[in-house]
Design an enzyme around this catalytic site. Sequence first.
Site, PDB file in Angstrom:
ATOM      1  N   TYR A  52     118.914  29.554  11.349  1.00  0.00           N
ATOM      2  CA  TYR A  52     119.012  30.084  12.937  1.00  0.00           C
ATOM      3  C   TYR A  52     118.252  31.370  12.754  1.00  0.00           C
ATOM      4  CZ  TYR A  52     120.858  26.989  16.184  1.00  0.00           C
ATOM      5  OH  TYR A  52     121.147  26.040  17.277  1.00  0.00           O
ATOM      6  N   GLU A  54     117.897  33.161  16.117  1.00  0.00           N
ATOM      7  CA  GLU A  54     117.657  33.874  17.557  1.00  0.00           C
ATOM      8  C   GLU A  54     117.264  35.246  17.574  1.00  0.00           C
ATOM      9  OE1 GLU A  54     121.274  30.909  18.752  1.00  0.00           O
ATOM     10  OE2 GLU A  54     120.590  31.951  20.511  1.00  0.00           O
ATOM     11  N   ASP A 198      95.950  27.588  30.315  1.00  0.00           N
ATOM     12  CA  ASP A 198      96.466  26.347  29.199  1.00  0.00           C
ATOM     13  C   ASP A 198      95.561  25.982  28.687  1.00  0.00           C
ATOM     14  OD1 ASP A 198      97.815  24.518  27.985  1.00  0.00           O
ATOM     15  OD2 ASP A 198      98.815  23.680  29.723  1.00  0.00           O
ATOM     16  N   THR A 224      99.588  24.294  23.091  1.00  0.00           N
ATOM     17  CA  THR A 224     100.297  23.516  22.195  1.00  0.00           C
ATOM     18  C   THR A 224      99.776  24.026  20.681  1.00  0.00           C
ATOM     19  OG1 THR A 224      98.811  21.579  22.686  1.00  0.00           O
ATOM     20  CG2 THR A 224     101.121  21.518  23.431  1.00  0.00           C
ATOM     21  N   LYS A 227      97.265  19.906  18.752  1.00  0.00           N
ATOM     22  CA  LYS A 227      96.158  18.750  18.928  1.00  0.00           C
ATOM     23  C   LYS A 227      95.001  19.413  18.453  1.00  0.00           C
ATOM     24  CE  LYS A 227      98.269  18.312  23.725  1.00  0.00           C
ATOM     25  NZ  LYS A 227      99.090  18.991  24.232  1.00  0.00           N
ATOM     26  N   ARG A 233     103.856  20.388  15.663  1.00  0.00           N
ATOM     27  CA  ARG A 233     104.070  20.187  17.177  1.00  0.00           C
ATOM     28  C   ARG A 233     104.982  21.389  17.629  1.00  0.00           C
ATOM     29  NH1 ARG A 233     102.769  15.120  18.497  1.00  0.00           N
ATOM     30  NH2 ARG A 233     103.517  15.441  20.503  1.00  0.00           N
TER      31      ARG A 233
HETATM   32  N1  DSN Z   1     100.782  14.762  26.003  1.00  0.00           N
HETATM   33  C1  DSN Z   1      99.569  15.792  25.951  1.00  0.00           C
HETATM   34  C2  DSN Z   1      98.350  14.978  26.140  1.00  0.00           C
HETATM   35  O1  DSN Z   1      98.385  13.987  25.875  1.00  0.00           O
HETATM   36  O2  DSN Z   1      97.400  15.624  26.721  1.00  0.00           O
HETATM   37  C3  DSN Z   1      99.850  16.355  27.399  1.00  0.00           C
HETATM   38  O3  DSN Z   1     101.339  17.039  27.424  1.00  0.00           O
END
Ligand code: DSN
Length: 417
Positions: A52, A54, A198, A224, A227, A233
């Site tokens: 942890y 925090e 984003d 994120t 990707k 993740r």
């Molecule tokens: N799930 C993501 C995507 O596939 O674009 C977006 O949250």
Amino acid sequence: MTSAIEKTDKEVFELIAGEQRRQAGSIRLIPSENYVSKAVMEATGSCLTNKYAEGYPTKRYYEGQQFTDQIEILACRRAEALFGADGANVQPHSGSEANLAAYSALAEPGETIMGLALPHGGHLTHGWKVSYTGKFFKSVQYELDAKTGRLDYDKIEGLAKEHKPKILISGSSAYPREIDFSKFDEIAKRVGAYHISDMAHIAGLVAGGVHMSPIPYSDVVTTTTHKTLRGPRGGMILFKEACAKAINKSVFPGLQGGPHMHTISALAVALKEAATPAFQAYAQQIVKNARRLAEKLMAYGFDLVSGGTDNHLILIDLRNKGLAGKPLAKALDRAHIVSNYNSVPGDTAGPFNPSGLRLGTPAMTTRGMKEAEAEQVATWIHTIAENLENESVIEKTGKEVQDLCSRFPVPDLLIQN
Ligand code: DSN
């Protein structure tokens, strides 16, 4: 895969093994998915999951942070260096939480945010009505131009002047063209809005130098990390110094408790990988593969939203073929080509049976596939689209797909097909 799982829990072991075989034996074209390196996977599965932490480095609420502080600082410095940002917060558990934290830092509930509508390629958390971002804030949604399938910056500016949003959001989940973040920045400045970008889908392309960076043109950039960036993740926020305090407070204690230190350690590893020439070559190849896939699909008569792609992603509008996205995605899946059905601009079919198919090239590129394989994939998609109910053609195609997969093994998976 460690034998400890097999010893402790045979059932879960078999399910994970099945997923490994599925990932190895299929061409995964979901544009938001990828294969991480073994180093990233190991860090994700490390002892950091036991800790942890925090708070923030040197200001924690629990002792025993001798190593966690260094890991988080390292991840932040690597993110700032890679993207040229003033500051980074690597604690968001996901992209959605990163977005909510960013909006909450810069706007009060009830104030106006403005983002791209979900059926036009925006994300749920860009203010779509079923998302809390569309409920906590007053949400105005801009759309793509109906004729070109592209962002219309003049219309976005008109809407921004009319509604005077507190936050203008750029970025998308299903937009195949390069986004001109400088134009969003100009619009935001003209109406006195914050500009939040984003870059979740394109973070790896930005890191690899094949897409305009939003960093110089945005107050805050969310993303994120799993990707095109090819990390674990999670989510991350990059910001200008003026926003640092508000963003950090908004993530913790505003929205989250303990950060996932195992994920943050894996992110640090992924950010190191993303700063290499090999990663740049990967980013370039993603775009080359997407272009070739798009060209070949168009040669087969597929109608692509915006008429092509500049990035990692392709959105097929299937209406000219008299097909819907879901049956095609399901037939492709039976042939081991994994995609997702998706709405297209102007779609009158509902979100559960939309008219589009969304494809992307990051995962196939990670396993070493190039333009020739992209062309082959287009041919298979055409074949399946022409034989949606012909199970013997689907099965034969599936065997060819698996044969190709076995020639491009996923390097770090223990079990191959
Ligand atoms: N799930 C993501 C995507 O596939 O674009 C977006 O949250």
